[in-house]
Write an enzyme that holds these catalytic residues in place. Structure first.
Site, short mmCIF file in Angstrom:
data_model
loop_
_atom_site.label_atom_id
_atom_site.label_comp_id
_atom_site.label_asym_id
_atom_site.label_seq_id
_atom_site.Cartn_x
_atom_site.Cartn_y
_atom_site.Cartn_z
N PHE A 1 0.83 -1.20 0.00
CA PHE A 1 0.00 0.00 0.00
C PHE A 1 0.87 1.25 0.00
CE2 PHE A 1 -3.06 -3.05 1.43
CZ PHE A 1 -4.32 -2.54 1.13
N ASP A 2 0.50 2.22 -0.82
CA ASP A 2 0.94 3.59 -0.62
C ASP A 2 0.11 4.11 0.56
OD1 ASP A 2 2.06 6.16 -1.08
OD2 ASP A 2 0.34 6.70 -2.32
#
Length: 215
Positions: free
Chosen positions: A7-8
């Site tokens: 995930f960003d």
């Protein structure tokens, strides 16, 4: 076979790009530079402050302040802005908890270490990520592949087994340059700027087991 999901943070988990933009604007206002939305998108969106601020200092010929000093000012503004008002995107925390049961999860963000740790503490999800990479860990930030290559190295996994969830063109470029699959969500940018991603989605409800393995 996708085994790892990365995930960003900003624009993917936290709905706080406006806070980053305002904090950046406030920091540069103190040195006499007006950061417009166009300037922010060109230099800052989806990129680490270290790179963006150095380029802005050169672009506007700012004297007497270096990037590290301005980043410190910006971080203080940002932390104040989210202190009592940290917004997250609908369904993303539930998605993280669901994916945690089946996949190795990691976090790869262009944010500073202080910003990342504050957000993870507030949301109480840091323990779900096997590793976390922030701006301090890399020399070259997004769109360079280094952040995602480092994440895979720290996890001991192959890049082709990783799926990244991103929201910005620079983030997508970073993930794809690292040889990873990438889902882009239209939280921050429109579909036209995200076409390098393997899939573009509008809502986290679109992500399920079949969707992931068919990316």
């Amino acid at each position: 076979m996708i085994t790892t999901i990365i995930f960003d943070m900003n624009g993917v988990i936290t709905d706080d790009e406006d806070c980053h933009e305002l904090a950046t604007k406030n920091a540069f206002y103190e040195v006499g530079v007006a950061i417009t939305p166009e300037i922010y998108r060109k230099f800052c969106l989806g990129r680490p402050d270290t790179n963006a601020f150095k380029e802005l200092i050169a672009e506007f010929e700012i004297k007497g302040k270096n990037a590290e000093e301005l980043i410190s000012v910006k971080t203080l503004f940002y932390l104040e802005l989210i202190k009592d008002n940290l917004r997250i995107y609908p369904g993303v925390v539930e998605l993280i908890h669901r994916l945690y049961k089946k996949y190795t999860l990691a976090l790869t963000t262009s944010s500073t270490l202080d910003e990342m740790e504050t957000v993870m503490s507030k949301l109480q999800i840091g323990k779900l990520f096997k590793t976390m990479v922030s701006a301090k860990d890399v020399k070259y930030g997004k769109p360079d592949p280094e952040p995602y290559l480092l994440t895979a190295e720290k996890l001991g996994v192959n890049c082709e087994d990783c799926l990244v969830i991103e929201d910005s063109e620079n983030g997508v470029r970073s993930a794809k340059s690292a040889g990873m699959k990438c889902i882009a969500i239209t939280n921050s940018e429109n579909r036209d700027t995200l076409q390098l991603a393997d899939r573009v989605i509008d809502h986290y409800s679109e992500i399920n087991e079949a969707f992931i393995q068919n990316v």
